[in-house]
Enzyme design. Structure first.
Site, PDB file in Angstrom:
ATOM      1  CD  GLU A   1      -2.701  -1.160   2.470  1.00  0.00           C
ATOM      2  OE1 GLU A   1      -3.716  -1.395   2.604  1.00  0.00           O
ATOM      3  OE2 GLU A   1      -2.401  -0.839   3.623  1.00  0.00           O
TER       4      GLU A   1
HETATM    5  C1  NGO Z   1      -4.143  -4.710   4.892  1.00  0.00           C
HETATM    6  C2  NGO Z   1      -3.002  -3.554   5.104  1.00  0.00           C
HETATM    7  C3  NGO Z   1      -2.550  -3.309   6.620  1.00  0.00           C
HETATM    8  C4  NGO Z   1      -3.915  -3.288   7.439  1.00  0.00           C
HETATM    9  C5  NGO Z   1      -4.677  -4.513   7.247  1.00  0.00           C
HETATM   10  C6  NGO Z   1      -5.930  -4.629   7.979  1.00  0.00           C
HETATM   11  C7  NGO Z   1      -1.821  -5.380   4.240  1.00  0.00           C
HETATM   12  C8  NGO Z   1      -0.577  -6.226   3.961  1.00  0.00           C
HETATM   13  N1  NGO Z   1      -1.706  -3.974   4.532  1.00  0.00           N
HETATM   14  O1  NGO Z   1      -2.802  -5.648   4.670  1.00  0.00           O
HETATM   15  O2  NGO Z   1      -1.631  -2.079   6.928  1.00  0.00           O
HETATM   16  O3  NGO Z   1      -3.603  -3.163   9.070  1.00  0.00           O
HETATM   17  O4  NGO Z   1      -4.877  -4.835   5.746  1.00  0.00           O
HETATM   18  O5  NGO Z   1      -6.792  -5.543   7.611  1.00  0.00           O
END
Ligand code: NGO
Length: 524
Positions: free
Chosen positions: A338
């Protein structure tokens, strides 16, 4: 007269011994080993119909003087002593020990068992646990614990017939890596909480604990060359609480505790996104050169390291250098998820450079599936969580995958709409949904040969304490552990749910705050 006394006490002793034997080993005994509720399900179980009884005089006998063997035997004794109240001395022996003991051995290697497999032979006389490596003995011990009545897990002495049904178990895992991730960044958890988490996951043969040590909301590991990361960047957490961090001594203590339980610690420093805590601690890491504010919200994807500055790579070398020196396992996790505000043309060379830094430190990089947008270095592992396309890109580059599909393995999701804590963005994950999937057929293009293993992830935006950790983890984790350990052709929800139902008593004995799912027939 003087001659009669010792004789009297000898015969009295015999009577007492006889009573102890008959009282502690009465007639009600389990007789069919194949009916026991073992999680994860072992590869093969055969029954003899008789049983072994653990008595007060039992020793734990080890063959040879190795420290590792002594440590594993000591671990077993520590598990069995509180509830039985028996001394269970660890003794070294050169031959097969006499009646009534537990025998741990690494001799007569059996190649099919690999490094983690084990064989248990339970006869009326003796329990023999054999493996090629101490890790195999440790896994065998977890099975053994589950063969005793659930009361064996209690922390206080309990009068009981400590029987085990007779037979043979031969077992080894389907996948090498069976992990759990704990997010200690969104909310900080104490060393004691992490240790309890290690105890609970290792009871189900999970062998890796991935610690998500940094994120926008907090930096959780002391870095001596960049002290503000922890001192300032560790000051808060989601919701504005006080946060915290592990000193290097505390982290080393966690690593040692995990090593003693054959759990590999996989530390993650998430980058180039999810870095606000670092960006708030050191202005030079920002593109603007100005420090950000500490953050205690739950948004994602708004932060980025300055990927074009040399100081950023000095920072990464220093951080991973200190972490590599403290970490006994082979992996360093570089995050990579992300990074929405990092331009793609900056993200790709960044991730490639960071992999090189990790490899130069003698470790293997792991990153979330986005890292496959760049060139994956030999040995790099991609962690599939959301994009099957990215996961396939990793496979096309010859990389291995860690399977953490968010719709199955994200245990920060709610069980159902009534669950008070947890997220829903990846769906509701009831206990059957977390269990009922096969890593090797879940996504087209991804087969068994591409998979290193599975990992369940507990993100902690909504999780604030150990009770909540336990609630979301149990009972989904035992099922996910079975997904990683047991070949999918041997797994079936209708059969599994009965075994899981029988573990409710164990969860209670271990004082685990579990979710009593209505889908599971919990045994009284
Ligand atoms: C995503 C995000 C995390 C969040 C999570 C919450 C990934 C790999 N990046 O998973 O920052 O905490 O969801 O479910």
């Amino acid at each position: 007269m003087t001659n009669r006394k010792p004789l009297n006490s000898i015969s009295a002793g015999i009577v007492v011994l006889f009573l102890i034997f008959t009282v502690s080993c009465g007639t009600e005994a389990p007789s069919d080993l194949t009916k026991e509720s073992i999680i994860p399900k072992p590869l093969s179980v055969t029954a003899t119909g008789d049983y072994f009884c653990l008595g007060k005089k039992a020793d734990i006998c080890i063959q040879g003087e190795s420290d590792e063997l002594k440590q594993v035997a000591g671990y077993l004794a520590d598990r069995l002593r509180p509830a039985t109240g028996f001394p269970l001395e660890v003794k070294t022996t050169e031959e097969t020990p006499g009646k009534g003991n537990i025998f741990l051995t690494l001799s007569s290697p059996d190649a099919t068992l690999g490094d983690e497999g084990y064989k248990i032979i339970i006869s009326k006389k003796l329990i023999t646990l054999a493996a090629n490596k101490p890790a195999g003995l440790f896994n065998g011990i977890q099975t053994l614990r589950q063969l005793f009545p659930a009361e064996i897990e209690m922390s206080t002495k309990h009068e009981y017939d400590w029987h085990i049904a007779g037979g043979t178990i031969t077992d080894y895992p389907a996948y090498k890596y069976r992990g759990a991730m704990l997010d200690v960044a969104r909310h900080f958890f104490s060393v004691e909480d992490v240790k309890r988490f290690i105890d609970l996951i290792s009871a189900y043969k999970i062998n890796a604990l991935h610690l998500h040590l940094s994120d926008d909301q907090g930096w959780r590991i002391e870095i001596k060359s960049w002290p503000n990361l922890a001192l300032y960047g560790g000051k808060t957490e989601v919701g504005g609480g006080v946060g915290g961090y592990y000193t290097q001594e505390q982290y080393a203590d966690i690593v040692k505790y995990a090593d003693d339980r054959f759990v590999t610690i996989v530390p993650e420093i998430d980058m180039p996104g999810h870095t606000n805590a670092a960006l708030a601690s050191y202005p030079e890491l920002n593109i603007s050169g100005k420090a950000t504010e500490l953050y205690s919200g739950t948004e994602v994807g708004f932060s980025t390291l300055a990927t074009k500055k040399d100081i950023t790579y000095k920072f990464i070398e220093d951080v991973f250098g200190e972490l590599a020196a403290l970490t006994t396992g082979p992996y360093l996790h570089i995050g990579g998820d992300e990074s929405h505000v990092t331009k793609k043309e900056d993200y790709i060379p960044f991730v490639e450079k960071v992999q090189d830094i990790v490899i130069k430190l003698g470790k293997q990089p792991i990153g979330w599936d986005e890292i496959s947008l760049g060139v994956l270095r030999p040995g790099a592992i991609a962690q599939y969580w959301s994009s099957a396309e990215n996961a396939n890109k990793a496979v096309a580059q010859g990389a291995k995958l860690l399977m953490s599909p968010s719709s199955r393995a994200y245990i920060d999701m709610k069980y159902d709409s009534a669950t008070v804590i947890g997220y829903t963005w990846a769906g509701l994950i009831e206990v059957d949904k977390a269990y009922n999937w096969d890593p090797a057929t879940l996504e087209p293009g991804i087969g068994r040969e591409n998979i290193l293993g599975i990992e369940t992830t507990l993100w902690s935006e909504t999780v604030t304490n150990m009770e909540e950790i336990e609630y979301l983890t149990f009972p989904r984790l035992p099922g996910l552990a079975e997904v990683g350990w047991t070949h999918s052709s041997f797994r079936n929800w209708d059969e599994y749910k009965v075994r899981l139902g029988n573990h409710g008593k164990r969860f209670k004995a271990m004082d685990i705050n579990y979710y009593p799912s209505k889908l599971v027939p919990w045994a009284e």
